[in-house]
Write a protein that holds these residues in place. Structure first.
Motif, PDB file in Angstrom:
ATOM      1  N   ARG A 144       0.825  -1.207   0.000  1.00  0.00           N
ATOM      2  CA  ARG A 144       0.000   0.000   0.000  1.00  0.00           C
ATOM      3  C   ARG A 144       0.861   1.259   0.000  1.00  0.00           C
ATOM      4  NH1 ARG A 144      -4.087  -0.180   4.674  1.00  0.00           N
ATOM      5  NH2 ARG A 144      -5.162   1.394   3.421  1.00  0.00           N
ATOM      6  N   ASP A 145       2.148   1.097  -0.261  1.00  0.00           N
ATOM      7  CA  ASP A 145       3.056   2.240  -0.254  1.00  0.00           C
ATOM      8  C   ASP A 145       3.422   2.656  -1.674  1.00  0.00           C
ATOM      9  OD1 ASP A 145       4.633   4.247   0.821  1.00  0.00           O
ATOM     10  OD2 ASP A 145       6.410   2.967   1.000  1.00  0.00           O
ATOM     11  N   THR A 146       2.425   2.708  -2.564  1.00  0.00           N
ATOM     12  CA  THR A 146       2.637   3.170  -3.935  1.00  0.00           C
ATOM     13  C   THR A 146       1.525   4.149  -4.291  1.00  0.00           C
ATOM     14  OG1 THR A 146       1.249   1.596  -5.182  1.00  0.00           O
ATOM     15  CG2 THR A 146       3.435   0.819  -4.469  1.00  0.00           C
ATOM     16  N   PRO A 147       1.738   4.995  -5.285  1.00  0.00           N
ATOM     17  CA  PRO A 147       0.693   5.948  -5.690  1.00  0.00           C
ATOM     18  C   PRO A 147      -0.587   5.260  -6.146  1.00  0.00           C
ATOM     19  CG  PRO A 147       2.806   6.527  -6.671  1.00  0.00           C
ATOM     20  CD  PRO A 147       2.982   5.174  -6.053  1.00  0.00           C
ATOM     21  N   SER A 214     -15.645   2.682 -13.274  1.00  0.00           N
ATOM     22  CA  SER A 214     -16.147   3.781 -12.448  1.00  0.00           C
ATOM     23  C   SER A 214     -15.965   3.478 -10.966  1.00  0.00           C
ATOM     24  CB  SER A 214     -17.630   4.055 -12.751  1.00  0.00           C
ATOM     25  OG  SER A 214     -18.425   2.905 -12.498  1.00  0.00           O
ATOM     26  N   ASP A 215     -15.343   2.354 -10.663  1.00  0.00           N
ATOM     27  CA  ASP A 215     -15.062   1.956  -9.285  1.00  0.00           C
ATOM     28  C   ASP A 215     -13.873   2.768  -8.774  1.00  0.00           C
ATOM     29  OD1 ASP A 215     -13.989   0.557  -6.979  1.00  0.00           O
ATOM     30  OD2 ASP A 215     -15.109  -1.217  -7.611  1.00  0.00           O
ATOM     31  N   PRO A 216     -14.011   3.478  -7.654  1.00  0.00           N
ATOM     32  CA  PRO A 216     -12.901   4.299  -7.152  1.00  0.00           C
ATOM     33  C   PRO A 216     -11.614   3.520  -6.937  1.00  0.00           C
ATOM     34  CG  PRO A 216     -14.925   4.806  -5.970  1.00  0.00           C
ATOM     35  CD  PRO A 216     -15.213   3.603  -6.814  1.00  0.00           C
ATOM     36  N   ARG A 217     -11.709   2.235  -6.646  1.00  0.00           N
ATOM     37  CA  ARG A 217     -10.505   1.440  -6.430  1.00  0.00           C
ATOM     38  C   ARG A 217      -9.753   1.221  -7.745  1.00  0.00           C
ATOM     39  NH1 ARG A 217     -14.136  -2.906  -3.278  1.00  0.00           N
ATOM     40  NH2 ARG A 217     -15.128  -2.675  -5.313  1.00  0.00           N
ATOM     41  N   GLN A 218     -10.494   0.967  -8.810  1.00  0.00           N
ATOM     42  CA  GLN A 218      -9.847   0.850 -10.109  1.00  0.00           C
ATOM     43  C   GLN A 218      -9.301   2.193 -10.573  1.00  0.00           C
ATOM     44  OE1 GLN A 218      -8.690  -1.401 -11.928  1.00  0.00           O
ATOM     45  NE2 GLN A 218      -8.990  -1.062 -14.108  1.00  0.00           N
ATOM     46  N   LEU A 219     -10.039   3.262 -10.322  1.00  0.00           N
ATOM     47  CA  LEU A 219      -9.566   4.588 -10.716  1.00  0.00           C
ATOM     48  C   LEU A 219      -8.276   4.953  -9.979  1.00  0.00           C
ATOM     49  CD1 LEU A 219     -12.940   6.550 -10.881  1.00  0.00           C
ATOM     50  CD2 LEU A 219     -11.558   5.748 -12.805  1.00  0.00           C
ATOM     51  N   ALA A 220      -8.153   4.516  -8.739  1.00  0.00           N
ATOM     52  CA  ALA A 220      -6.908   4.758  -8.002  1.00  0.00           C
ATOM     53  C   ALA A 220      -5.748   4.020  -8.655  1.00  0.00           C
ATOM     54  CB  ALA A 220      -7.068   4.319  -6.550  1.00  0.00           C
ATOM     55  N   LEU A 221      -5.995   2.787  -9.080  1.00  0.00           N
ATOM     56  CA  LEU A 221      -4.952   2.019  -9.755  1.00  0.00           C
ATOM     57  C   LEU A 221      -4.583   2.665 -11.089  1.00  0.00           C
ATOM     58  CD1 LEU A 221      -6.317  -1.587  -9.063  1.00  0.00           C
ATOM     59  CD2 LEU A 221      -4.250  -0.570  -8.077  1.00  0.00           C
ATOM     60  N   VAL A 222      -5.575   3.119 -11.831  1.00  0.00           N
ATOM     61  CA  VAL A 222      -5.331   3.764 -13.121  1.00  0.00           C
ATOM     62  C   VAL A 222      -4.518   5.039 -12.929  1.00  0.00           C
ATOM     63  CG1 VAL A 222      -6.411   4.909 -15.093  1.00  0.00           C
ATOM     64  CG2 VAL A 222      -7.402   2.797 -14.178  1.00  0.00           C
ATOM     65  N   SER A 223      -4.967   5.883 -12.024  1.00  0.00           N
ATOM     66  CA  SER A 223      -4.306   7.163 -11.806  1.00  0.00           C
ATOM     67  C   SER A 223      -2.871   6.985 -11.319  1.00  0.00           C
ATOM     68  CB  SER A 223      -5.109   7.982 -10.792  1.00  0.00           C
ATOM     69  OG  SER A 223      -4.478   9.213 -10.527  1.00  0.00           O
ATOM     70  N   GLY A 224      -2.696   6.189 -10.276  1.00  0.00           N
ATOM     71  CA  GLY A 224      -1.365   5.994  -9.724  1.00  0.00           C
ATOM     72  C   GLY A 224      -0.437   5.244 -10.644  1.00  0.00           C
ATOM     73  N   GLY A 225      -0.985   4.268 -11.363  1.00  0.00           N
ATOM     74  CA  GLY A 225      -0.157   3.490 -12.282  1.00  0.00           C
ATOM     75  C   GLY A 225       0.378   4.317 -13.430  1.00  0.00           C
ATOM     76  N   ALA A 227       0.625   7.652 -13.520  1.00  0.00           N
ATOM     77  CA  ALA A 227       1.516   8.691 -12.999  1.00  0.00           C
ATOM     78  C   ALA A 227       2.899   8.135 -12.696  1.00  0.00           C
ATOM     79  CB  ALA A 227       0.909   9.322 -11.748  1.00  0.00           C
ATOM     80  N   TRP A 228       2.943   6.939 -12.097  1.00  0.00           N
ATOM     81  CA  TRP A 228       4.248   6.335 -11.791  1.00  0.00           C
ATOM     82  C   TRP A 228       4.993   5.951 -13.081  1.00  0.00           C
ATOM     83  CZ3 TRP A 228       5.886   1.198 -12.712  1.00  0.00           C
ATOM     84  CH2 TRP A 228       7.186   0.943 -12.266  1.00  0.00           C
ATOM     85  N   ALA A 229       4.298   5.309 -14.005  1.00  0.00           N
ATOM     86  CA  ALA A 229       4.943   4.897 -15.255  1.00  0.00           C
ATOM     87  C   ALA A 229       5.450   6.096 -16.044  1.00  0.00           C
ATOM     88  CB  ALA A 229       3.974   4.076 -16.101  1.00  0.00           C
ATOM     89  N   SER A 230       4.787   7.240 -15.899  1.00  0.00           N
ATOM     90  CA  SER A 230       5.185   8.455 -16.603  1.00  0.00           C
ATOM     91  C   SER A 230       6.316   9.194 -15.912  1.00  0.00           C
ATOM     92  CB  SER A 230       3.978   9.393 -16.745  1.00  0.00           C
ATOM     93  OG  SER A 230       2.934   8.773 -17.464  1.00  0.00           O
ATOM     94  N   GLY A 231       6.758   8.684 -14.769  1.00  0.00           N
ATOM     95  CA  GLY A 231       7.865   9.308 -14.054  1.00  0.00           C
ATOM     96  C   GLY A 231       7.476  10.509 -13.234  1.00  0.00           C
ATOM     97  N   LEU A 232       6.197  10.652 -12.929  1.00  0.00           N
ATOM     98  CA  LEU A 232       5.716  11.818 -12.199  1.00  0.00           C
ATOM     99  C   LEU A 232       5.752  11.633 -10.685  1.00  0.00           C
ATOM    100  CD1 LEU A 232       2.662  12.630 -14.488  1.00  0.00           C
ATOM    101  CD2 LEU A 232       4.733  14.016 -14.263  1.00  0.00           C
ATOM    102  N   VAL A 233       5.726  10.382 -10.248  1.00  0.00           N
ATOM    103  CA  VAL A 233       5.727  10.071  -8.814  1.00  0.00           C
ATOM    104  C   VAL A 233       6.630   8.869  -8.579  1.00  0.00           C
ATOM    105  CG1 VAL A 233       3.430  11.008  -8.293  1.00  0.00           C
ATOM    106  CG2 VAL A 233       3.652   8.668  -9.131  1.00  0.00           C
ATOM    107  N   ARG A 234       6.999   8.671  -7.324  1.00  0.00           N
ATOM    108  CA  ARG A 234       7.879   7.576  -6.957  1.00  0.00           C
ATOM    109  C   ARG A 234       7.080   6.457  -6.305  1.00  0.00           C
ATOM    110  NH1 ARG A 234      13.286   8.820  -6.622  1.00  0.00           N
ATOM    111  NH2 ARG A 234      13.602   7.319  -4.940  1.00  0.00           N
ATOM    112  N   ALA A 235       7.582   5.241  -6.431  1.00  0.00           N
ATOM    113  CA  ALA A 235       7.001   4.071  -5.763  1.00  0.00           C
ATOM    114  C   ALA A 235       8.172   3.266  -5.225  1.00  0.00           C
ATOM    115  CB  ALA A 235       6.163   3.244  -6.729  1.00  0.00           C
ATOM    116  N   PRO A 236       8.444   3.336  -3.938  1.00  0.00           N
ATOM    117  CA  PRO A 236       9.673   2.754  -3.380  1.00  0.00           C
ATOM    118  C   PRO A 236       9.930   1.300  -3.726  1.00  0.00           C
ATOM    119  CG  PRO A 236       8.544   4.100  -1.741  1.00  0.00           C
ATOM    120  CD  PRO A 236       7.625   4.007  -2.913  1.00  0.00           C
ATOM    121  N   GLY A 237       8.884   0.480  -3.749  1.00  0.00           N
ATOM    122  CA  GLY A 237       9.106  -0.940  -3.987  1.00  0.00           C
ATOM    123  C   GLY A 237       9.208  -1.343  -5.442  1.00  0.00           C
ATOM    124  N   CYS A 238       8.857  -0.428  -6.337  1.00  0.00           N
ATOM    125  CA  CYS A 238       8.797  -0.770  -7.763  1.00  0.00           C
ATOM    126  C   CYS A 238      10.137  -0.576  -8.454  1.00  0.00           C
ATOM    127  CB  CYS A 238       7.739   0.073  -8.455  1.00  0.00           C
ATOM    128  SG  CYS A 238       6.054  -0.282  -7.912  1.00  0.00           S
TER     129      CYS A 238
END
Length: 238
Positions: A144-147, A214-225, A227-238
């Protein structure tokens, strides 16, 4: 606009020097998911809310060229299927793009794409094998420590078409979410991140149904995934 590309929001990264470009491929040559329009809407929504990147939708792989990649931060395979018409030079360009620091994101049937292209399977981290009938199951959030996962509960139930892969991806990826199969069940990773060279790869196996997008949990995965893949945020374990 060439190659049937259409744009959604934002100014070009070249013009602003800040807003990044994310290419979103939606072509299917196998099973065509009815949830694709909902998925497109979801990606538009999270991009607009983030504001740091624009999304450029590619209805055909013909738009995924070396020139397009030069201006992109990440590529998203959004419910794609089949052996898409990407020529050998553009395939090489995509692998080089990711290996040299670009982002690659796959949703649901992205692992049911390019079965005859080993480098793509290696980048994505797994290859679709089969699925059973859709069911409502419990999934466990391992990291749970990722965007993509920090707003998710430690576990939740969701109605989905849960994929089985040709090999367990766990040795090759950092698992974020897995299917709860009990203490003696087979390992079933569903969401993961990984590095490929200097690049960032994120995969989310959910998304078969329109309501998932439209599920907020999927939207969180979409948004964070993305953003991280685009180099905009960090994910320590990835």
């Amino acid at each position: 606009m060439s190659h049937g590309v259409y744009h959604s929001g934002g100014a070009s990264s070249r013009a602003t020097g800040q807003t990044r470009t994310v290419l979103v491929l939606t072509q299917t040559l196998g099973y065509h998911h009815a949830s694709i329009p909902a998925a497109i809407t979801a990606v538009r929504r999270v991009a607009a809310q983030d504001g740091r990147y624009r999304v450029v939708f590619l209805p055909t792989a013909a738009g995924l060229t070396l020139t397009a990649l030069k201006h992109a931060a990440a590529v998203v395979f959004l419910l794609t299927t089949g052996e898409l018409p990407l020529n050998s030079s553009d395939k090489h360009a995509l692998v080089s793009f990711v290996r040299s620091g670009g982002g690659l994101v796959g949703f649901h049937s992205a692992t049911d794409t390019f079965h005859h292209w080993p480098a793509y399977i290696a980048m994505m981290g797994a290859e679709f094998s089969y699925h059973r009938a859709p069911s409502t199951r419990r999934v466990v959030v391992e990291d749970r420590d990722t965007p993509a996962t920090r707003t998710l509960p430690s576990s939740f139930t969701i109605h989905e078409e849960f994929y089985v892969f040709k090999r367990d991806p766990r040795p090759y990826v950092h698992v974020l979410v897995r299917l709860d199969t009990g203490p003696h069940g087979l390992d079933r990773p569903l969401v993961w991140c990984r590095r490929f060279g200097r690049g960032r790869v994120f995969y989310d196996a959910l998304g078969h149904f329109a309501q998932t997008w439209s599920d907020p949990r999927q939207l969180a995965l979409v948004s964070g995934g993305i953003a991280w893949a685009s180099g905009l945020v960090r994910a320590p374990g990835c």
